[in-house]
Motif scaffolding. Structure first.
Motif, PDB file in Angstrom:
ATOM      1  N   LEU A 183     -36.151 -38.885 -22.471  1.00  5.46           N
ATOM      2  CA  LEU A 183     -36.139 -37.442 -22.212  1.00  5.46           C
ATOM      3  C   LEU A 183     -34.876 -37.026 -21.475  1.00  5.46           C
ATOM      4  O   LEU A 183     -34.440 -37.706 -20.538  1.00  5.46           O
ATOM      5  CB  LEU A 183     -37.340 -37.024 -21.357  1.00  5.46           C
ATOM      6  CG  LEU A 183     -38.748 -37.160 -21.921  1.00  5.46           C
ATOM      7  CD1 LEU A 183     -39.245 -38.596 -21.837  1.00  5.46           C
ATOM      8  CD2 LEU A 183     -39.698 -36.257 -21.157  1.00  5.46           C
ATOM      9  N   ASP A 184     -34.320 -35.898 -21.879  1.00  6.67           N
ATOM     10  CA  ASP A 184     -33.141 -35.349 -21.209  1.00  6.67           C
ATOM     11  C   ASP A 184     -33.290 -33.840 -21.094  1.00  6.67           C
ATOM     12  O   ASP A 184     -33.631 -33.160 -22.070  1.00  6.67           O
ATOM     13  CB  ASP A 184     -31.879 -35.695 -22.000  1.00  6.67           C
ATOM     14  CG  ASP A 184     -30.627 -35.205 -21.303  1.00  6.67           C
ATOM     15  OD1 ASP A 184     -30.305 -35.743 -20.237  1.00  6.67           O
ATOM     16  OD2 ASP A 184     -29.971 -34.283 -21.817  1.00  6.67           O
ATOM     17  N   ARG A 189     -26.244 -29.728 -16.893  1.00  5.33           N
ATOM     18  CA  ARG A 189     -24.941 -29.647 -16.229  1.00  5.33           C
ATOM     19  C   ARG A 189     -24.606 -28.215 -15.817  1.00  5.33           C
ATOM     20  O   ARG A 189     -24.006 -27.982 -14.767  1.00  5.33           O
ATOM     21  CB  ARG A 189     -23.861 -30.203 -17.155  1.00  5.33           C
ATOM     22  CG  ARG A 189     -22.476 -30.251 -16.522  1.00  5.33           C
ATOM     23  CD  ARG A 189     -21.466 -30.939 -17.427  1.00  5.33           C
ATOM     24  NE  ARG A 189     -20.162 -30.959 -16.812  1.00  5.33           N
ATOM     25  CZ  ARG A 189     -19.092 -31.519 -17.367  1.00  5.33           C
ATOM     26  NH1 ARG A 189     -19.217 -32.124 -18.540  1.00  5.33           N
ATOM     27  NH2 ARG A 189     -17.929 -31.486 -16.766  1.00  5.33           N
ATOM     28  N   LYS A 190     -25.011 -27.252 -16.658  1.00 10.41           N
ATOM     29  CA  LYS A 190     -24.754 -25.851 -16.311  1.00 10.41           C
ATOM     30  C   LYS A 190     -25.515 -25.445 -15.053  1.00 10.41           C
ATOM     31  O   LYS A 190     -25.024 -24.662 -14.236  1.00 10.41           O
ATOM     32  CB  LYS A 190     -25.156 -24.949 -17.478  1.00 10.41           C
ATOM     33  CG  LYS A 190     -24.264 -25.081 -18.691  1.00 10.41           C
ATOM     34  CD  LYS A 190     -24.677 -24.112 -19.792  1.00 10.41           C
ATOM     35  CE  LYS A 190     -23.770 -24.249 -21.005  1.00 10.41           C
ATOM     36  NZ  LYS A 190     -24.162 -23.333 -22.100  1.00 10.41           N
ATOM     37  N   ILE A 191     -26.737 -25.986 -14.890  1.00  9.13           N
ATOM     38  CA  ILE A 191     -27.514 -25.698 -13.681  1.00  9.13           C
ATOM     39  C   ILE A 191     -26.802 -26.267 -12.468  1.00  9.13           C
ATOM     40  O   ILE A 191     -26.656 -25.601 -11.435  1.00  9.13           O
ATOM     41  CB  ILE A 191     -28.937 -26.283 -13.809  1.00  9.13           C
ATOM     42  CG1 ILE A 191     -29.697 -25.569 -14.925  1.00  9.13           C
ATOM     43  CG2 ILE A 191     -29.692 -26.182 -12.491  1.00  9.13           C
ATOM     44  CD1 ILE A 191     -31.062 -26.151 -15.218  1.00  9.13           C
ATOM     45  N   GLY A 200     -30.047 -28.711  -8.485  1.00  8.46           N
ATOM     46  CA  GLY A 200     -30.252 -29.645  -9.580  1.00  8.46           C
ATOM     47  C   GLY A 200     -31.139 -30.807  -9.187  1.00  8.46           C
ATOM     48  O   GLY A 200     -32.038 -31.209  -9.937  1.00  8.46           O
ATOM     49  N   ASP A 201     -30.904 -31.348  -7.981  1.00 10.46           N
ATOM     50  CA  ASP A 201     -31.721 -32.470  -7.498  1.00 10.46           C
ATOM     51  C   ASP A 201     -33.181 -32.066  -7.329  1.00 10.46           C
ATOM     52  O   ASP A 201     -34.094 -32.840  -7.649  1.00 10.46           O
ATOM     53  CB  ASP A 201     -31.182 -32.984  -6.163  1.00 10.46           C
ATOM     54  CG  ASP A 201     -29.947 -33.863  -6.338  1.00 10.46           C
ATOM     55  OD1 ASP A 201     -29.622 -34.193  -7.497  1.00 10.46           O
ATOM     56  OD2 ASP A 201     -29.308 -34.218  -5.335  1.00 10.46           O
ATOM     57  N   SER A 226     -29.466 -39.114 -13.247  1.00  8.13           N
ATOM     58  CA  SER A 226     -29.210 -37.681 -13.410  1.00  8.13           C
ATOM     59  C   SER A 226     -30.466 -36.942 -13.864  1.00  8.13           C
ATOM     60  O   SER A 226     -31.459 -36.890 -13.140  1.00  8.13           O
ATOM     61  CB  SER A 226     -28.055 -37.466 -14.382  1.00  8.13           C
ATOM     62  OG  SER A 226     -27.726 -36.105 -14.495  1.00  8.13           O
ATOM     63  N   ASP A 227     -30.450 -36.393 -15.086  1.00  6.69           N
ATOM     64  CA  ASP A 227     -31.594 -35.619 -15.597  1.00  6.69           C
ATOM     65  C   ASP A 227     -32.295 -36.356 -16.736  1.00  6.69           C
ATOM     66  O   ASP A 227     -32.907 -35.728 -17.596  1.00  6.69           O
ATOM     67  CB  ASP A 227     -31.111 -34.256 -16.090  1.00  6.69           C
ATOM     68  CG  ASP A 227     -30.080 -34.373 -17.216  1.00  6.69           C
ATOM     69  OD1 ASP A 227     -29.239 -35.282 -17.136  1.00  6.69           O
ATOM     70  OD2 ASP A 227     -30.107 -33.574 -18.158  1.00  6.69           O
TER      71      ASP A 227
END
Length: 573
Positions: A183-184, A189-191, A200-201, A226-227
């Motif tokens: 899942l991604d 990145r825009k957030i 983001g975290d 990351s995400d």
């Protein structure tokens, strides 16, 4: 009398020696940070030594008092501790045990040692008791770090791979299936860039906490980085099926995530799925296959799920092979330029040429720009490739100008990555100055992807290009995000109508209506229109009649090497 005095002195000396020894032993016990419980099998004597009063608020005066320990430890430790501390027990199942006290904070270690005489009979028992709370806390922290991700509380990547490996080995024995969901979060990145890393975290954390609700003995979940998250499902079916979990995830993310600041974020998720034994035979290969199809889902429009199959893998392997070849091609500048002529629709007079890059690999196979340009944009080689195209096309164009003097416009395609570089305008001007080309003879073609991120910054750079006299063309219009409504705010000179409209413009009513509307409105805005992909006379006649300015396509000229354009110019003289 003398003999008695001698015996008394000797006893005094022995007592003093014993006293000194006891003092030394007691000092050792007291400074060891341990408490000791001593029991004599011969006399039944019980003694406590060391830091006893520091650890306990009770005393043990005989064997029966040992039960006081059972009142201070958690219930689950009572039975094993009883076996260790049973004061008269000679054979021990365990000589050491660590127990947590009922305060849920303190940990004590009980270690037992029994001494025996030459006949094997027990003589003494020593129980050492040590506060190991600090050690246990450190050990638990290290264990947590070894297995869990600190941000989300999910398993970390390394431990997840181990669990997935166990799933696969078990599935081999039981002839079962193991599914991996990769899942991604889309556009994460825009957030991060717009709202900050902390936001983001927090989003990653909340998504991870939600995904953690799926976890059970048959489902393992990790935060990869990351995400990105990964879910392993043993024997997927019912509520554990990929389809069910996917639907639950989609429903939850559509609701959005409310952050601690009160802000609400809504995201979408792209998911790739690979299964053992169909896709791969081990944990790492399963994850890689799931990641490959996740990228396929992103490239297909995001917010969707894709399943692994052989064609997807072959496409990925081909892409990797091309990427490796591309790096060598960039280093060796192993490209050539072709040029496609453009003609004014009303007079069929040559307007100019569009520079088009071509690449033939070491085997002699021609690789389409449609294939390698997207790869170059992903791995960053588009910058040196684009720089080479600009310089080489301007160099060739300057030779034509010197030899033939025919008034031409040179159109050069510019990628979004090139355009966004700070030194882009200065680089263009430097190359034009180097070869003595007027800015008005150059037309830079940008696609709508340039406009997506920061329209105001894009417009500023477009205005700057126009101030220097460089023409700007908006390429592939109608296929992306742009609309006729906002064209009035863009500082451009030319609009290129995408080939997808031209292909059906003669027989399809909708294509005709859209094309006529574009050409009419663009003409009123003062822009020049170029129709791409004109392949037959019927298309040409129609476009000319509705006011299209410039025609480009196979009907009037294929892309050709520089020598082909030279022959064309010679005939025009």
């Amino acid at each position: 009398m003398e003999e008695m005095r001698y015996q008394i002195d000797l006893l005094k000396a022995m007592n003093q020696k014993l006293s000194d020894a006891e003092r030394m032993y007691r000092l050792i016990c007291d400074t060891s940070n341990n408490a000791f419980l001593y029991y004599s099998f011969r006399t039944g004597q019980v003694r406590t030594l060391g830091v006893w009063d520091r650890l306990f608020d009770f005393h043990i005066r005989d064997g029966k008092d040992v039960v006081k320990f059972y009142d201070i430890v958690d219930d689950k430790y009572v039975l094993p501790l009883r076996d260790t501390l049973y004061i008269e027990k000679q054979k021990l199942l365990s000589d050491s045990i660590q127990c947590r006290l009922k305060d849920s904070k303190t940990w004590l270690e009980f270690e037992t040692d029994v001494c025996y005489d030459e006949n094997g009979a027990p003589t003494d028992k020593i129980i050492r008791i040590k506060d190991v709370t600090k050690f246990k806390v450190q050990n638990e922290e290290l264990t947590y770090m070894a297995y869990y991700d600190s941000l989300t509380g999910l398993y970390n990547r390394n431990y997840f791979v181990r669990i997935l490996g166990d799933f696969v080995r078990r599935a081999k024995e039981e002839k079962a299936i193991v599914s991996v969901m990769f899942l991604d979060l889309d556009d994460f990145r825009k957030i991060n860039d717009s709202l900050g890393i902390l936001i983001g975290d927090e989003l990653v954390q909340q998504v991870g906490q939600f995904l953690g609700t799926f976890r059970d003995e048959q489902i393992s979940i990790c935060h990869m980085n990351s995400d990105i998250y990964c879910i392993a499902i043993y024997d997927p079916c019912g509520d554990r099926s990929v389809e069910h979990i996917h639907q639950v995830i989609r429903k939850r993310v559509k609701e959005g995530f409310r952050l601690s600041s009160g802000q609400e974020l809504k995201v979408t998720v792209s998911i790739g799925v690979a299964e053992y034994p169909e896709a791969a035979q081990n944990a790492l290969e399963l994850i890689n296959c799931a990641e490959i199809v996740m990228f396929k889902a992103k490239n297909s429009g995001k917010d969707m799920i894709k399943y692994f199959n052989a064609p997807i893998l072959n496409e990925f392997l081909q892409s990797v092979a091309i990427e490796n070849k591309l790096k060598d091609a960039v280093y060796n500048e192993n490209f050539v330029l072709h040029f496609q002529p453009q003609y004014y629709a009303d007079t069929r007079r040559l307007r100019g040429v569009e520079a088009l890059i071509r690449w033939r690999d070491e085997s002699g196979k021609m690789i389409s720009p449609v294939v390698f340009i997207p790869i170059a944009e992903k791995n960053g080689t588009i910058v040196p490739i684009g720089n080479w195209v600009i310089e080489e096309s301007v160099r060739i164009f300057a030779e034509w100008k010197r030899k033939y003097g025919y008034p031409l416009i040179l159109s050069i395609n510019i990628s979004a990555i090139q355009y966004k570089r700070e030194d882009f305008v200065n680089q263009i001007l430097g190359i034009l100055n180097k070869y003595g080309i007027s800015p008005g003879e150059i037309e830079l073609e940008i696609t709508e992807s340039v406009l997506i991120d920061d329209l105001s910054e894009v417009k500023d750079k477009l205005h700057l290009l126009q101030e220097y006299g460089i023409r700007v063309s908006l390429d592939d219009f109608g296929t992306g995000f742009s609309s006729l409504a906002y064209l009035k705010g863009l500082p451009i000179d030319t609009l290129k109508i995408d080939k997808s409209f031209i292909d059906s413009v003669v027989e399809d009513d909708s294509s005709r209506i859209i094309t006529e509307s574009m050409i009419s409105m663009v003409g009123k805005l003062g822009f020049e229109t170029v129709a791409e992909g004109v392949e037959n006379q019927e298309q040409y006649d129609y476009l000319k009649n509705i006011g299209c300015d410039v025609i480009q396509g196979y009907l009037l000229g294929h892309p050709m090497p520089a020598e082909g354009i030279e022959e064309l110019l010679i005939h025009l003289l």
